[in-house]
Design an enzyme around this catalytic site. Structure first.
Site, PDB file in Angstrom:
ATOM      1  N   ARG A  49      46.692  33.872  40.092  1.00 19.90           N
ATOM      2  CA  ARG A  49      45.601  32.930  39.887  1.00 19.90           C
ATOM      3  C   ARG A  49      44.966  32.539  41.220  1.00 19.90           C
ATOM      4  NH1 ARG A  49      46.673  35.005  36.178  1.00 19.90           N
ATOM      5  NH2 ARG A  49      47.382  34.249  34.129  1.00 19.90           N
ATOM      6  N   CYS A  60      41.575  34.407  37.326  1.00 12.43           N
ATOM      7  CA  CYS A  60      42.542  35.453  37.643  1.00 12.43           C
ATOM      8  C   CYS A  60      42.191  36.176  38.943  1.00 12.43           C
ATOM      9  CB  CYS A  60      42.596  36.471  36.510  1.00 12.43           C
ATOM     10  SG  CYS A  60      43.309  35.817  35.010  1.00 12.43           S
ATOM     11  N   HIS A  87      36.732  32.980  32.985  1.00 13.15           N
ATOM     12  CA  HIS A  87      36.972  34.410  33.185  1.00 13.15           C
ATOM     13  C   HIS A  87      36.495  34.864  34.561  1.00 13.15           C
ATOM     14  CE1 HIS A  87      38.677  35.813  29.499  1.00 13.15           C
ATOM     15  NE2 HIS A  87      37.679  35.395  28.742  1.00 13.15           N
TER      16      HIS A  87
END
Length: 267
Positions: free
Chosen positions: A258, A249, A175
Site C-alpha cells: 500500500r 495499491c 483504485h
C-alpha cells in the site's frame, strides 16, 4: 492370363501422416491466435474500457452532487449512520481487505469548529475530493466495497474514520489501476500540495505533509485517528489533529503493498 500385381507406391503413408500433422499444427495455431485475441480483448476491456466507464460515471456523479448543492445549499446532510469498526487498509487495486485488529472509531469534533457535514448511507457519494496538482476531481462515498464504491471510480471512506473537517483521520481508499484509477498518481504528491474536500455548503482544505511509499495491506495504523504506521513507526504523526489519509495499491497493477499519503487540515 497374366496376374495383375498391385503396385505399392512408397511414401504415400508418410505423406498422409505429414498432412495430418500439418492439420493438427494449423488447428493448434488457430486456437492459440483465437485465445490470444480473447485475452487481448479482456485486457483492453479491463484496462481501458472500465476506465472510460468509471471516469464518465464518476464525473456525472460530481455534477449531480454540485447541482444538488446549488439548489439547496443550506440543507443539512443526512444523519450519520452508527460508527463501525475501522477496517484494515483495503486493496485499492483488487478491492480486497486485510485482516487483523482495527483501530478505534473517529475522535470528537474539535471545540469551536463548526460541525462537519454528516455522511449519508453507506455506498452513496456525499462529497467531492479535488487534488489540484493532479487535476483530479472524484466523488467520495461511504465504505470501501469494491463493487459498490471503488469500481465506480469513487474514493471510498473507511468506515468508522472521521468525517471531513473533523478531528481524527478522514481516511480514503481508491483504485491505482483500472475502474477510473483515481489514485493512480498520488505518488506524485509532495509536501504542501492541497487536498480539497467539498461537502454541501462546506469546503475543507488539507495540506499534504507526509508520504509512505510502501507498507503492508494489514498496516491499520495508517488509518488510525492519529495515523502512524505499525510496520514503519518512523512514518506518521504523534499528536491528535484533523488528518486526511489517501491509500492505494503499489506497485502499479499489483495489490501487494500500500502507498499512503497523509495531510493535515489547514487552519
Amino acid at each position: 492370363m497374366r496376374d495383375h500385381i498391385p503396385v505399392v507406391v512408397q511414401g504415400s503413408g508418410r505423406r498422409a501422416r505429414r498432412a495430418g500433422l500439418a492439420g493438427v499444427l494449423w488447428a493448434a495455431a488457430e486456437l492459440t491466435v483465437t485465445v490470444g485475441v480473447v485475452v487481448l480483448l479482456l485486457v483492453v476491456h479491463q484496462v481501458w474500457w472500465t476506465n472510460r466507464q468509471a471516469v464518465a460515471a464518476a464525473q456525472e456523479q460530481v455534477r449531480a452532487l454540485e447541482s444538488d448543492w446549488a439548489r439547496v445549499p443550506d440543507e443539512p446532510g443526512p444523519a450519520e449512520e452508527p460508527a463501525e469498526a475501522v477496517e484494515p487498509v483495503a486493496s485499492a487495486s483488487s478491492g480486497g481487505e486485510g485482516g487483523g485488529a482495527a483501530p478505534s472509531g473517529p475522535a470528537a469534533s474539535a471545540p469551536g469548529r463548526a460541525p462537519a457535514a454528516k455522511p449519508p448511507a453507506r455506498d452513496r457519494a456525499y462529497a467531492v475530493l479535488r487534488i489540484p496538482r493532479l487535476g483530479l476531481t472524484v466523488p467520495v462515498a461511504q465504505g470501501i466495497d469494491k463493487r459498490a464504491v471503488l469500481d465506480k471510480g469513487y474514493a471510498g471512506q473507511y468506515p468508522g474514520t472521521a468525517g471531513p473537517g473533523e478531528r481524527g483521520n478522514f481516511a480514503l481508499a481508491g483504485h491505482r489501476n483500472t475502474h477510473g484509477e483515481p489514485f493512480r498518481y498520488i505518488n506524485r504528491l509532495r509536501a504542501g500540495d492541497e487536498l480539497i474536500v467539498e461537502v454541501r455548503g462546506r469546503r475543507y482544505t488539507y495540506v499534504v505533509g507526509k508520504v509512505l511509499g510502501e507498507t503492508t495491506e494489514r498496516d491499520v495504523g495508517v488509518i488510525a485517528p492519529v495515523p502512524r504506521s505499525l510496520v514503519k513507526p518512523e512514518y506518521g504523526y504523534g499528536e491528535p489533529g484533523a488528518y486526511i489519509t489517501l491509500t492505494t495499491c503499489t506497485p502499479e497493477y499489483t495489490s501487494k503493498y500500500r502507498l499512503v499519503v497523509w495531510g493535515t487540515l489547514k487552519s
